[in-house]
Scaffold this motif. Structure first.
Motif, PDB file in Angstrom:
ATOM      1  N   GLU A   1       0.830  -1.211   0.000  1.00 57.23           N
ATOM      2  CA  GLU A   1       0.000   0.000   0.000  1.00 57.23           C
ATOM      3  C   GLU A   1       0.866   1.264   0.000  1.00 57.23           C
ATOM      4  O   GLU A   1       0.585   2.244  -0.693  1.00 57.23           O
ATOM      5  CB  GLU A   1      -0.920   0.007   1.233  1.00 57.23           C
ATOM      6  CG  GLU A   1      -2.154  -0.862   1.057  1.00 57.23           C
ATOM      7  CD  GLU A   1      -3.325  -0.355   1.873  1.00 57.23           C
ATOM      8  OE1 GLU A   1      -3.669   0.847   1.733  1.00 57.23           O
ATOM      9  OE2 GLU A   1      -3.881  -1.141   2.654  1.00 57.23           O
TER      10      GLU A   1
ATOM     11  N   GLU B   1       2.421   1.884  -3.477  1.00 58.74           N
ATOM     12  CA  GLU B   1       1.493   2.421  -4.473  1.00 58.74           C
ATOM     13  C   GLU B   1       1.451   3.949  -4.407  1.00 58.74           C
ATOM     14  O   GLU B   1       1.453   4.633  -5.437  1.00 58.74           O
ATOM     15  CB  GLU B   1       0.093   1.837  -4.256  1.00 58.74           C
ATOM     16  CG  GLU B   1      -0.026   0.374  -4.683  1.00 58.74           C
ATOM     17  CD  GLU B   1      -1.395  -0.211  -4.362  1.00 58.74           C
ATOM     18  OE1 GLU B   1      -2.255   0.557  -3.855  1.00 58.74           O
ATOM     19  OE2 GLU B   1      -1.593  -1.420  -4.582  1.00 58.74           O
ATOM     20  N   SER B   2       1.435   4.483  -3.190  1.00 56.95           N
ATOM     21  CA  SER B   2       1.440   5.940  -3.029  1.00 56.95           C
ATOM     22  C   SER B   2       2.777   6.535  -3.443  1.00 56.95           C
ATOM     23  O   SER B   2       2.837   7.634  -4.007  1.00 56.95           O
ATOM     24  CB  SER B   2       1.132   6.319  -1.577  1.00 56.95           C
ATOM     25  OG  SER B   2      -0.198   5.985  -1.248  1.00 56.95           O
ATOM     26  N   GLN B   3       3.871   5.801  -3.161  1.00 55.33           N
ATOM     27  CA  GLN B   3       5.191   6.301  -3.570  1.00 55.33           C
ATOM     28  C   GLN B   3       5.269   6.446  -5.095  1.00 55.33           C
ATOM     29  O   GLN B   3       5.828   7.423  -5.601  1.00 55.33           O
ATOM     30  CB  GLN B   3       6.283   5.333  -3.091  1.00 55.33           C
ATOM     31  CG  GLN B   3       6.538   5.377  -1.587  1.00 55.33           C
ATOM     32  CD  GLN B   3       7.619   4.404  -1.171  1.00 55.33           C
ATOM     33  OE1 GLN B   3       7.435   3.181  -1.232  1.00 55.33           O
ATOM     34  NE2 GLN B   3       8.748   4.921  -0.748  1.00 55.33           N
TER      35      GLN B   3
ATOM     36  N   GLU C   1       2.850   7.016  -7.144  1.00 52.05           N
ATOM     37  CA  GLU C   1       2.013   8.128  -7.595  1.00 52.05           C
ATOM     38  C   GLU C   1       2.653   9.481  -7.298  1.00 52.05           C
ATOM     39  O   GLU C   1       2.258  10.499  -7.852  1.00 52.05           O
ATOM     40  CB  GLU C   1       0.641   8.056  -6.913  1.00 52.05           C
ATOM     41  CG  GLU C   1      -0.187   6.854  -7.364  1.00 52.05           C
ATOM     42  CD  GLU C   1      -1.456   6.710  -6.541  1.00 52.05           C
ATOM     43  OE1 GLU C   1      -1.699   7.589  -5.676  1.00 52.05           O
ATOM     44  OE2 GLU C   1      -2.201   5.732  -6.748  1.00 52.05           O
TER      45      GLU C   1
ATOM     46  N   GLU D   1       2.457  11.455  -4.745  1.00 47.85           N
ATOM     47  CA  GLU D   1       1.529  12.400  -4.146  1.00 47.85           C
ATOM     48  C   GLU D   1       1.533  12.216  -2.640  1.00 47.85           C
ATOM     49  O   GLU D   1       1.843  11.140  -2.128  1.00 47.85           O
ATOM     50  CB  GLU D   1       0.106  12.191  -4.684  1.00 47.85           C
ATOM     51  CG  GLU D   1      -0.046  12.536  -6.154  1.00 47.85           C
ATOM     52  CD  GLU D   1      -1.471  12.315  -6.628  1.00 47.85           C
ATOM     53  OE1 GLU D   1      -1.745  12.666  -7.781  1.00 47.85           O
ATOM     54  OE2 GLU D   1      -2.288  11.801  -5.844  1.00 47.85           O
ATOM     55  N   TYR D   2       1.149  13.288  -1.939  1.00 48.20           N
ATOM     56  CA  TYR D   2       1.126  13.198  -0.474  1.00 48.20           C
ATOM     57  C   TYR D   2       0.157  12.118  -0.016  1.00 48.20           C
ATOM     58  O   TYR D   2      -0.969  12.018  -0.490  1.00 48.20           O
ATOM     59  CB  TYR D   2       0.715  14.533   0.156  1.00 48.20           C
ATOM     60  CG  TYR D   2       0.378  14.363   1.633  1.00 48.20           C
ATOM     61  CD1 TYR D   2       1.390  14.235   2.579  1.00 48.20           C
ATOM     62  CD2 TYR D   2      -0.943  14.289   2.056  1.00 48.20           C
ATOM     63  CE1 TYR D   2       1.095  14.051   3.916  1.00 48.20           C
ATOM     64  CE2 TYR D   2      -1.253  14.104   3.395  1.00 48.20           C
ATOM     65  CZ  TYR D   2      -0.234  13.976   4.323  1.00 48.20           C
ATOM     66  OH  TYR D   2      -0.523  13.790   5.652  1.00 48.20           O
ATOM     67  N   GLN D   3       0.615  11.324   0.942  1.00 47.49           N
ATOM     68  CA  GLN D   3      -0.240  10.349   1.599  1.00 47.49           C
ATOM     69  C   GLN D   3       0.373  10.030   2.954  1.00 47.49           C
ATOM     70  O   GLN D   3       1.590   9.896   3.079  1.00 47.49           O
ATOM     71  CB  GLN D   3      -0.377   9.064   0.780  1.00 47.49           C
ATOM     72  CG  GLN D   3      -1.248   7.990   1.423  1.00 47.49           C
ATOM     73  CD  GLN D   3      -2.688   8.442   1.604  1.00 47.49           C
ATOM     74  OE1 GLN D   3      -3.295   8.973   0.685  1.00 47.49           O
ATOM     75  NE2 GLN D   3      -3.220   8.260   2.791  1.00 47.49           N
TER      76      GLN D   3
ATOM     77  N   VAL E   1       5.429  10.940   0.973  1.00 40.41           N
ATOM     78  CA  VAL E   1       4.692   9.944   1.761  1.00 40.41           C
ATOM     79  C   VAL E   1       5.206   9.986   3.200  1.00 40.41           C
ATOM     80  O   VAL E   1       6.406  10.099   3.436  1.00 40.41           O
ATOM     81  CB  VAL E   1       4.878   8.537   1.167  1.00 40.41           C
ATOM     82  CG1 VAL E   1       4.315   7.466   2.101  1.00 40.41           C
ATOM     83  CG2 VAL E   1       4.207   8.453  -0.207  1.00 40.41           C
TER      84      VAL E   1
ATOM     85  N   THR F   1      -4.091   6.574   6.391  1.00 41.58           N
ATOM     86  CA  THR F   1      -4.513   5.195   6.130  1.00 41.58           C
ATOM     87  C   THR F   1      -3.919   4.283   7.201  1.00 41.58           C
ATOM     88  O   THR F   1      -2.706   4.308   7.434  1.00 41.58           O
ATOM     89  CB  THR F   1      -4.033   4.739   4.740  1.00 41.58           C
ATOM     90  OG1 THR F   1      -4.586   5.604   3.750  1.00 41.58           O
ATOM     91  CG2 THR F   1      -4.457   3.299   4.469  1.00 41.58           C
TER      92      THR F   1
END
Length: 812
Positions: A281, A284-286, A288, A290-292, A426, A448
């Motif tokens: 998980e 996946e954000s890395q 993209e 984008e901040y998460q 991230v 998350t």
């Protein structure tokens, strides 16, 4: 054409100061650079925040010099410190001061120099001597000049504009050096082996030959101070081995990591099923970019660090940099060792025990892209990692991430989250016992939630036994209940290790006269002093005041003054009496004052040079020793003694964290909580490792009382040397706060602080609860209006002697 600049200074004044920018500096000037500007009677160092063409309605003074070729503060760190300036209600300069290391921030030395073109006239002999001396040295330290010639003489020359006072960046550029020993040549080790055989055959095992034998078992090169840990290796024996041509010494910079840690990237561990799901998980954000934000809730020993390492490895593969925060300096050596194994010289370490030079070098290496990973405690959140892609906040629940004093009173975790926002990076917040605010944030979609419920390699969570001290009063072995004593004895017999936690420093809590009941108090603070037996001292843990232990009571002059209560020093003494054959180590503030003390103690315990580790809360934080099978908490109730709505949360976190030090390698672990309150919710739920149940109860209580995370707390601290004025300012300011808030009144106080006098200052406080959704702009507007109302309607003659400190998101 832009010809004005807004400058920030490291003062409590929250405004920026506008200066005229001369034409010759137009090309050179950039936000984030330091400048010399006239401020009052001297030239001060300030930071350029903005460059603009808006002519102010007052006369401006000119920038005298630009100090930097390149911006010291990047655009993203300017944005971050600007947010801190608004959210934590400090000056922009204070935020910058916190963000930069000495040598790059405002830290400066005041110096004197002759004003160009000025010829002194009609000076008496003494003043002429001052002028001649300063001229001969180009510049002269202001402090030294005052000592040598007196302040009146120096101020006279400044007033007549013959000498000017200015600030110069101050950094001792000479690096700290340490001695390292290595084999003198390729065959030196085999030569040493032959030498030992010859001397043993001749039955001449001299002291230095025995040292050679010890050296053969060490890995060279090694620091001299590490080799000196072995009793047979002394300065004389090292020098004698050098004379024999076996070893040779060299001086290296003290912060070289490659001599202490091994680089072996093949030791990257394979993730288990739960770890792999969490990493998937995050990855996946890395990808993209984008901040998460992720909250990684993993039981103690579940392998959160391995998830961090895999995520960081992916970050580097994407050409980005990473930042890893740990709450305590004491945790840095262990986590650096693990990360260095995989990432080697890509790591820069930042924490408060480094010298100014070491911090400066680490900062520069990151800023120039020579290193891509920063690891450190709270202030490392400002490290200039290039192309930042990942921020890890380990043990995110820990209170030491919150800066208490001086301003800015920021929270490292929350600043990390904002920095990730700015960089589209991230964030991983990791903990076995997440804070209520982070957990609530996960429940409401701010982050998350990822969970690791099991320990890898078949290891199980330890068995926890709660021991009611009311029932064991007649069955104690010193400070230990019988079950704890027996478990320790059996563990030591099995060649296993023990950790004992007692969250009180010193030998005893206080001294008390048995005749009149008097308890010696600190003359500067409204607290009793702690007795430190090893130094024969009474010491205040709030201001540092100390005095010799009195032989008789200062009140009644009887000699019946005895220690009451206990601390880690006394516990160490009693444990040594109970287990005379066991080796003990103590880890608390008093034993970790030197730069390498944390690493030395942990290294010694990790190498099994001690059977028992005794300490305060630091021993419950993130330490990983495979042979620790017994953990004892001597008094589980200490956290409840602090007046805070978070005391139950802190108690649960401390007990769960220290319990997690046991049974981490497959060996069965046993944990014992000695307590007077066995039915307290924090003890019951931590005994059964039921974090979710505890969190649910805690959040229900907080919601009913509108405590965080269901509100945001701002605490106002009023501080002054005259108690009457402090009280009057506290009442007047709180009235202004009530006027500004109107019908929405959620104010507690004003009242004396829990410790009403500290370091000779009287302390009062008021607390306001505001909506948790209020961000930087709303907080700044509320506080601006409150201070404006107070200054206009409520301030009085003498009120300026009382300082008002603002603590946004105060933990207490």
């Amino acid at each position: 054409m832009p010809n004005y600049v807004d400058i920030a200074f490291p003062t409590a004044v929250r405004q920026l100061f506008t200066y005229q920018l001369p034409a010759e500096f137009l090309q050179q000037a950039q936000p984030g650079k330091r400048v010399w500007v006239p401020l009052r009677k001297h030239k001060a160092i300030g930071f350029i925040i903005r460059i603009h063409s808006n002519k102010p309605d007052f006369n401006t003074r000119k920038v005298k010099r630009i100090l930097d070729d390149e911006s010291v503060l990047s655009e993203e760190l300017l944005k971050l410190t600007g947010w801190m300036h608004r959210f934590y209600y400090c000056s922009w300069g204070e935020a910058i001061q916190a963000a930069l290391p000495a040598g790059l921030n405002f830290y400066a030395e005041k110096r004197l120099r002759i004003v160009d073109g000025k010829q002194p006239k009609n000076l008496d002999q003494s003043l002429q001597e001052v002028v001649n001396t300063i001229r001969g040295k180009d510049s002269y330290a202001y402090k030294e000049a005052n000592k040598r010639w007196g302040r009146n003489a120096v101020e006279t020359l400044i007033g007549r504009k013959l000498v000017e006072l200015y600030e110069a960046p101050n950094l001792k550029m000479k690096p700290n050096m340490e001695k390292v020993w290595r084999w003198a040549h390729e065959d030196a080790r085999s030569q040493a082996g032959k030498l030992i055989k010859e001397y043993r055959k001749a039955d001449k095992m001299y002291k230095w030959v025995q040292a050679v034998e010890v050296l053969m078992r060490q890995k060279l090169p090694s620091y001299q101070k590490d080799l000196r840990q072995h009793s047979r290796i002394e300065y004389y024996t090292l020098n004698r081995m050098a004379e024999e041509g076996l070893i040779q010494a060299e001086e290296v910079e003290a912060n070289n990591l490659d001599l202490r840690y091994e680089y072996d990237p093949e030791q990257l561990n394979t993730l288990n099923r739960e770890q792999q799901a969490a990493f998937r998980e995050i990855n996946e954000s890395q990808q993209e970019r984008e901040y998460q934000s992720f909250l990684l809730h993993g039981v103690t020993g579940s392998g959160k660090t391995e998830v961090y390492i895999h995520a960081l490895k992916k970050t580097l593969e994407q050409g980005e940099g990473g930042l890893v925060l740990v709450p305590e300096i004491g945790l840095t050596p262990q986590i650096v060792r693990r990360f260095y194994t995989i990432f080697g010289d890509d790591i820069a370490v930042l924490h408060s025990r480094l010298t100014n030079r070491e911090r400066y070098d680490a900062w520069r290496a990151l800023q120039q892209g020579e290193k891509r990973i920063a690891i450190g405690a709270r202030s490392a959140v400002f490290a200039p990692v290039q192309n930042l892609g990942l921020i890890v906040v380990d043990e995110e629940h820990d209170a030491s991430y919150k800066q208490k004093n001086p301003a800015p009173r920021y929270h490292g975790r929350d600043v990390a989250i904002m920095r990730a926002h700015i960089n589209d990076a991230v964030t991983i917040l990791g903990s076995a016992t997440p804070s209520m605010s982070s957990l609530y944030g996960a429940h409401t979609g701010k982050s998350t939630l990822l969970t690791l419920k099991e320990r890898p390699f078949g290891a199980t969570l330890p068995k926890v036994e709660v021991l009611d001290l009311k029932e064991y009063q007649s069955a104690m072995r010193g400070p230990l209940t019988v079950p704890v004593y027996q478990a320790m004895e059996e563990a030591i017999q099995r060649n296993e290790q023990v950790i004992l936690l007692y969250n009180r420093r010193g030998y005893s809590s206080y001294l008390q006269c048995q005749h009149c009941g008097n308890i010696p108090e600190c003359p500067n603070c409204s607290v009793s002093m702690t007795y430190h037996k090893s130094k024969g001292q009474l010491r205040c843990h709030y201001c540092g005041y100390s005095e010799r232990r009195p032989e008789e009571c200062p009140e009644c002059e009887h000699d019946m003054i005895e220690p009451q209560g206990s601390g880690t020093q006394q516990l160490e003494e009693r444990i040594s009496e109970l287990f005379p054959k066991a080796n003990t180590l103590r880890m608390d503030y008093d034993t970790t004052s030197s730069k390498t003390a944390h690493a030395d103690i942990l290294s010694a315990f990790g190498q099994k040079e001690a059977d028992i580790l005794i300490g305060t809360q630091i021993v419950g934080k993130g330490l990983d020793f495979p042979d620790v099978t017994v953990v004892g908490v001597i008094d589980a109730d200490t956290e409840l003694a602090f007046p805070s709505f978070r005391s139950g949360e802190r108690m649960y976190q401390l007990l769960s964290q220290v319990a997690g030090r046991s049974g981490r390698s497959g060996k069965e672990g046993h944990v014992f909580f000695q307590t007077w309150q066995p039915d307290h919710a924090a003890i019951v739920t931590s005994r059964e490792h039921r974090y979710n149940d505890f969190a649910r109860q805690e959040l229900e209580q907080r919601k009913a009382l509108r405590y965080p995370p269901f509100s945001r707390i701002i605490r106002f601290d009023f501080k002054g040397k005259q108690e009457g004025r402090v009280r009057r300012v506290a009442l007047a300011f709180t009235e202004s706060l009530e006027q500004v808030l109107g019908s929405f009144k959620a104010i507690l106080g004003p009242s004396p602080a829990p410790i009403a006098r500290m370091q000779k200052y009287y302390l009062w406080e008021s607390i306001v609860k505001i909506k948790p959704t209020n961000g930087a702009s709303a907080i700044e507007q509320l506080l601006d209006r409150t201070f404006a109302h107070y200054e206009e309607y409520k301030s009085f003659k003498g009120s300026g002697s009382v300082r008002i400190n603002v603590n946004v998101d105060a933990l207490e």
